[in-house]
Design a protein around this motif. Structure first.
Motif, short mmCIF file in Angstrom:
data_model
loop_
_atom_site.label_atom_id
_atom_site.label_comp_id
_atom_site.label_asym_id
_atom_site.label_seq_id
_atom_site.Cartn_x
_atom_site.Cartn_y
_atom_site.Cartn_z
N GLY A 34 0.82 -1.22 0.00
CA GLY A 34 0.00 0.00 0.00
C GLY A 34 0.85 1.26 0.00
O GLY A 34 0.53 2.23 -0.69
N ILE A 35 1.93 1.24 0.76
CA ILE A 35 2.83 2.40 0.79
C ILE A 35 3.47 2.60 -0.58
O ILE A 35 3.56 3.74 -1.07
CB ILE A 35 3.90 2.22 1.90
CG1 ILE A 35 3.23 2.33 3.27
CG2 ILE A 35 5.03 3.22 1.75
CD1 ILE A 35 4.11 1.87 4.43
N VAL A 36 3.91 1.51 -1.20
CA VAL A 36 4.51 1.60 -2.54
C VAL A 36 3.49 2.14 -3.54
O VAL A 36 3.82 3.00 -4.38
CB VAL A 36 5.07 0.23 -3.00
CG1 VAL A 36 5.43 0.25 -4.47
CG2 VAL A 36 6.27 -0.16 -2.15
N MET A 37 2.24 1.70 -3.46
CA MET A 37 1.20 2.22 -4.36
C MET A 37 1.01 3.71 -4.14
O MET A 37 0.87 4.48 -5.09
CB MET A 37 -0.13 1.49 -4.15
CG MET A 37 -0.20 0.12 -4.77
SD MET A 37 -1.86 -0.58 -4.81
CE MET A 37 -2.33 -0.58 -3.09
N GLY A 38 1.00 4.12 -2.89
CA GLY A 38 0.82 5.54 -2.59
C GLY A 38 1.96 6.39 -3.09
O GLY A 38 1.75 7.46 -3.68
N ILE A 39 3.18 5.93 -2.88
CA ILE A 39 4.36 6.69 -3.33
C ILE A 39 4.40 6.79 -4.85
O ILE A 39 4.67 7.84 -5.41
CB ILE A 39 5.66 6.04 -2.79
CG1 ILE A 39 5.74 6.24 -1.27
CG2 ILE A 39 6.89 6.61 -3.48
CD1 ILE A 39 6.83 5.42 -0.59
N SER A 40 4.09 5.66 -5.52
CA SER A 40 4.15 5.64 -6.98
C SER A 40 2.92 6.26 -7.63
O SER A 40 2.93 6.54 -8.83
CB SER A 40 4.30 4.20 -7.48
OG SER A 40 3.09 3.48 -7.25
N GLU A 41 1.88 6.49 -6.85
CA GLU A 41 0.60 6.99 -7.35
C GLU A 41 0.00 6.08 -8.42
O GLU A 41 -0.76 6.52 -9.27
CB GLU A 41 0.74 8.44 -7.85
CG GLU A 41 1.13 9.40 -6.75
CD GLU A 41 1.24 10.84 -7.20
OE1 GLU A 41 0.90 11.14 -8.36
OE2 GLU A 41 1.66 11.65 -6.38
N ASP A 42 0.35 4.80 -8.36
CA ASP A 42 -0.22 3.79 -9.25
C ASP A 42 -1.01 2.82 -8.39
O ASP A 42 -0.45 1.99 -7.69
CB ASP A 42 0.90 3.05 -10.01
CG ASP A 42 0.37 1.94 -10.90
OD1 ASP A 42 -0.87 1.80 -11.03
OD2 ASP A 42 1.21 1.21 -11.46
N HIS A 43 -2.33 2.94 -8.46
CA HIS A 43 -3.20 2.12 -7.63
C HIS A 43 -3.89 1.03 -8.45
O HIS A 43 -4.93 0.50 -8.03
CB HIS A 43 -4.24 3.01 -6.93
CG HIS A 43 -3.61 3.97 -5.98
ND1 HIS A 43 -3.19 5.21 -6.36
CD2 HIS A 43 -3.31 3.86 -4.66
CE1 HIS A 43 -2.66 5.84 -5.31
NE2 HIS A 43 -2.72 5.03 -4.27
N SER A 44 -3.32 0.65 -9.57
CA SER A 44 -3.95 -0.33 -10.44
C SER A 44 -4.07 -1.72 -9.79
O SER A 44 -4.98 -2.47 -10.12
CB SER A 44 -3.18 -0.45 -11.76
OG SER A 44 -1.85 -0.87 -11.53
N THR A 45 -3.19 -2.02 -8.87
CA THR A 45 -3.25 -3.34 -8.23
C THR A 45 -3.96 -3.32 -6.87
O THR A 45 -3.83 -4.26 -6.09
CB THR A 45 -1.83 -3.93 -8.07
OG1 THR A 45 -1.04 -3.05 -7.28
CG2 THR A 45 -1.18 -4.17 -9.42
N MET A 46 -4.73 -2.27 -6.62
CA MET A 46 -5.43 -2.17 -5.34
C MET A 46 -6.33 -3.38 -5.06
O MET A 46 -6.38 -3.84 -3.91
CB MET A 46 -6.25 -0.90 -5.23
CG MET A 46 -6.88 -0.80 -3.86
SD MET A 46 -7.42 0.76 -3.25
CE MET A 46 -6.20 1.91 -3.67
N PRO A 47 -7.03 -3.96 -6.05
CA PRO A 47 -7.84 -5.15 -5.74
C PRO A 47 -6.99 -6.31 -5.19
O PRO A 47 -7.42 -7.03 -4.29
CB PRO A 47 -8.48 -5.51 -7.07
CG PRO A 47 -8.56 -4.21 -7.81
CD PRO A 47 -7.29 -3.49 -7.43
#
Length: 147
Positions: A34-47
């Motif tokens: 989740g932190i990596v998604m937030g930093i990268s601003e890529d939330h495509s793998t949130m599911p």
């Protein structure tokens, strides 16, 4: 390998301990993701991230509570097998869902097969919950607190 065995407390342990330890490791992985998604601003793998947290953290921890409250089941090899299948199924499903949501078609069959494995394992857990082991019938836990 020796360090891994020490980390898990030996190869044979109660299902509840296995649940609690695996749940903590998987929630740490989910938080880092989740932190990596937030930093990268890529939330495509949130599911996939959500699957990891719900199946890996929440479900495993709840299994652990159930097993801890039912010591005869907690010590059974079948309960440990159920937990190991759940861990493997959760990790593979998370990978499959992550691949699907990041645009890789190969993730579809991985997610589908692992979903069926997790469903079958849920049925195994349900069977463990609904059956009454002879040892539990012979030694019911008291619901009255000690005075």
């Amino acid at each position: 390998m020796v360090t891994l065995i020490k980390l898990w407390g030996g190869l044979k342990m109660k299902a509840s301990i296995l649940c609690f330890r695996a749940a903590v490791l998987l929630v740490i992985a989910g938080m880092l993701w989740g932190i990596v998604m937030g930093i990268s601003e890529d939330h495509s793998t949130m599911p996939a991230h959500a699957h990891l947290n719900l199946l890996g953290w929440v479900s495993l921890f709840l299994f652990g509570i159930y097993y801890h409250l039912h010591p005869a089941v907690d010590r059974s090899s079948l309960a440990s097998l159920q937990v190991w299948i759940w861990i493997a199924g959760t990790i593979v499903m998370t990978i499959g869902v992550g691949l699907v949501h990041s645009g890789h078609a190969i993730g579809d069959p991985i997610a589908a097969v692992s979903s069926l494995i997790v469903l079958a394992d849920t049925l195994l857990f349900g069977w463990l919950v609904f059956r009454r082991a002879p040892s539990e019938l012979a030694n019911p836990r008291s619901s009255v607190p000690a005075e």
